[in-house]
Design an enzyme around this catalytic site. Sequence first.
Site, short mmCIF file in Angstrom:
data_model
loop_
_atom_site.label_atom_id
_atom_site.label_comp_id
_atom_site.label_asym_id
_atom_site.label_seq_id
_atom_site.Cartn_x
_atom_site.Cartn_y
_atom_site.Cartn_z
CG LEU A 45 21.48 -6.38 2.06
CD1 LEU A 45 22.13 -6.44 0.69
CD2 LEU A 45 22.20 -5.37 2.93
CB ALA A 46 14.82 -6.10 1.21
NE ARG A 65 26.64 -14.20 -11.29
CZ ARG A 65 26.26 -13.64 -10.15
NH1 ARG A 65 25.01 -13.77 -9.75
NH2 ARG A 65 27.11 -12.99 -9.41
CG HIS A 95 23.99 -17.61 -6.33
ND1 HIS A 95 24.50 -17.68 -5.06
CD2 HIS A 95 24.21 -16.33 -6.76
CE1 HIS A 95 25.00 -16.49 -4.75
NE2 HIS A 95 24.82 -15.67 -5.74
#
Lengths: 253, 637
Positions: B42-43, B329, B401
């Site tokens: 994405l970046a 989380r 993650h």
Amino acid sequence: MAGKLINITLRVWRQSGPNDPGKLETYKADGISTDMSFLEMLDVVNDGLEREDKEPIAFDHDCREGICGMCGSVINGVAHGPQSETTLCQLHMRKFKDGDTIIIEPFRANGFPLIKDLAVDRSALDRIIQAGGYITVKTGQAPDAHAIPIPKPAADIAMDAASCIGCGACVAACPNASASLFTAAKITQLCTLPQGNPERTTRVIKMVQQMDKEGFGSCSKYYECEAVCPKGIKVENITTMNREYMKAMVSGK
Amino acid sequence: MLDAKIPAGPMAEKWTNHKFDMKLVNPANKRKFNVIVVGTGLAGASAAASLSEMGYKVKNFCIQDSPRRAHSIAAQGGINAAKNYPNDGDSVHRLFYDTVKGGDYRSREANVHRLAEVSVNIIDQCVAQGVPFARDYGGYLDNRSFGGAQVSRTFYARGQTGQQLLLGAYSALMKEVAVGNVDLYTRREMLDLIVVDGRACGIVVRNLVTGKLETHLADTVILATGGYGNVFYLSTNAKGCNVTAAWRAHKRGAFFANPCYTQIHPTCIPVHGDYQSKLTLMSESLRNDGRVWVPRKDGDPRKPSDIPEADRFYYLEEKYPSFGNLVPRDVASRNAKLVCDEGKGVGGGENLAVYLDFADAIKRDGRDVVEAKYGNLFEMYERIVDDNPYETPMMIYPAVHYTMGGLWVDYNLMSNLPGLHVLGEANFSDHGANRLGASALMQGLADGYFVIPNTVGHYLATAGPSEITAAHPEVKKVEEEVAGRINTLVNSKGKRAVNEFHRELGLLMWDGCGMARNEAGLKKALQRIPELRQEFWEDVNVTGSPGTFNQCLERAGRVADFMEQAELMCLDALNRSESCGGHFREESQTEEGEALRKDAEFAYVAAWENTGDLSNPTLHKEELTFEEVHLTQRSYK
């Protein structure tokens, strides 16, 4: 999830480079847990080869959760193997029986030159997208996201088509090695959305031309592509593409 | 003390003022500047496309066969934006506030505010590109609440939001490749950064098909090379994710910030064998309807359906009555580990799993409703585990993650090395010690579409073009060093496979530097890592030759760098003797056993400088000040 251990025989296509001769080599894979994914089974075989100072089997893979589209081989004649709507990385060894022989071959097509063993060059698919698989909007030009409401059914059709992961299984499965399903999915996504309208005509012409230029065959409606597509992309998309193409040709643009 | 170059003025006006204060490159001069972008997630893809649209000459690199495969593609849940379309009280300030608080007060306020500001533009941009976000029957965009947020600000595209956003950025990139302004280099791995007179001006990459080394020079280098979660071997990252580009930049002088900040995601499919190659995440939206429990009795042999209500320990609901199963989380993950460490885990083997039970939801709403919401996730679970979650509770366990740490950058996203910019997960800046759900996609695209196009211009206008050519002795030196390292690797003719070393390192890190750490465990890991590193170089077997498509060599190079970076992670964790965000330092807890942050001592960014001695890096601090969001201990009771 009680896995058991099975012994299998692999017949794997080995070829050091595009211009070298290739052949099927036999490997024993003993004590394979049925809980393993197919690629984990290949990892185990490769670790064994590395320990013996033999070159591991080259194969492409990355996310191993069925979304990046990097993996894919032909397993016993079927692209991505026997489980429907499942990429090779998500196929598990419980789908095989003790004593099975599994034949593993690369995706074969003129448009996908082989690199090594099971790895092939699928950059032709990128070039099809470069020919028009986008909406020309520069960063910063966009109006507010709510400026154009999109009916939910249209948004859903676009999303179904946009699910394509670009793995190329459709090409590998097609007797004509056609990239129609891949190309059509992108065309359907963009022509269904109002944002895609301004370039609708030029897009379909350029993308179809590029597909032909890359050496992919045309669609004869075998439906093999739909049968192997891990994301369940439908042949209806090809109908949409053909209709769009006809309209574009008739309008003479 | 490090200077983050945060603009003066009120928080809400900093970015606007800064955009005006920065220097600009004249449109006609932009084409004279060359920009290297490494990574196409994405970046990277959004940066490469946007800079090319502005007129810069861009070279974009990725290790996969196509830029569309970067691991951003795997994000399921969604992307946050302060659009306030649902009229439920969201605002830029609230998104900013929630993100700083969620990051447990270890992120830089000014960066986070900018992130919240540009979040709204991201959604506009993606819709214009044809990203098929979920819509309601009126044709407008649908939003949901995600990861315990009290407003609905998350935009999504089924369970494939990352895929659709990445394909949007990829299409913008392909458009620029077609006009010839971006040169795309696929199947290339960055193996070193070229720094001359303190300025980053190029990279050395290996062509993964031919094995040839290639040198590329430019006026600025932008790294968007993702996170380092694979140091743990097992993570939800793609197999190719690695630290090499960032680590090589670090060894050339870039500071590595907060390397010990890793995020452990609570809802993943448990580990099931030594051969396992990766962990699969299931969207945490599952916790909206699933109830988490373990048997009260240790090692209860009964089937879950035979265990009566009274013998079930719904530990999250009991300990955190107001948030219950929807605690953040880090809290959910830590408590799963806690009950398993106490011997209450389920699943057989090492009993490292807890139940996530949908029986009540199915009874309440009907199977159809549950299927409509989570059908694809249940199917994925069944495919991997071969168990039907409609009938038997799912088993879940936390997994690595995301890594909040990364290369240090200032407000302009430039590292301490002039000319080196770092975007997305590869930098450290926006998520503090804990990232909120649906914020990673937001940050990647914010950096690439809206931040770097402004700040790169300022750098280039100030620094001017780089005069370095391929003949420069420093360029030659870097090339030789890369070639030398590859030769050492391929000449390693030991007995063990690369993966074996990687697995061993991963286990060591999970035990010593995982979601709960203590001084003794970290010191033990710090003793073992250099030994393991030595064993690696002595006993690894790398097959094949360097001048070919050689996946064994690729893996070996990445593991070699993880072996070094692991030590820095442990040193950072040892230094930070507080519990905060994603990490729990056992010596720092409240009487109730909750995480205890120590703001007086640790409200800083730990940015490490490589000294040449891996065991003795130099610590630089960036003091964190909080003008807008007041420091409080988080409570979810």
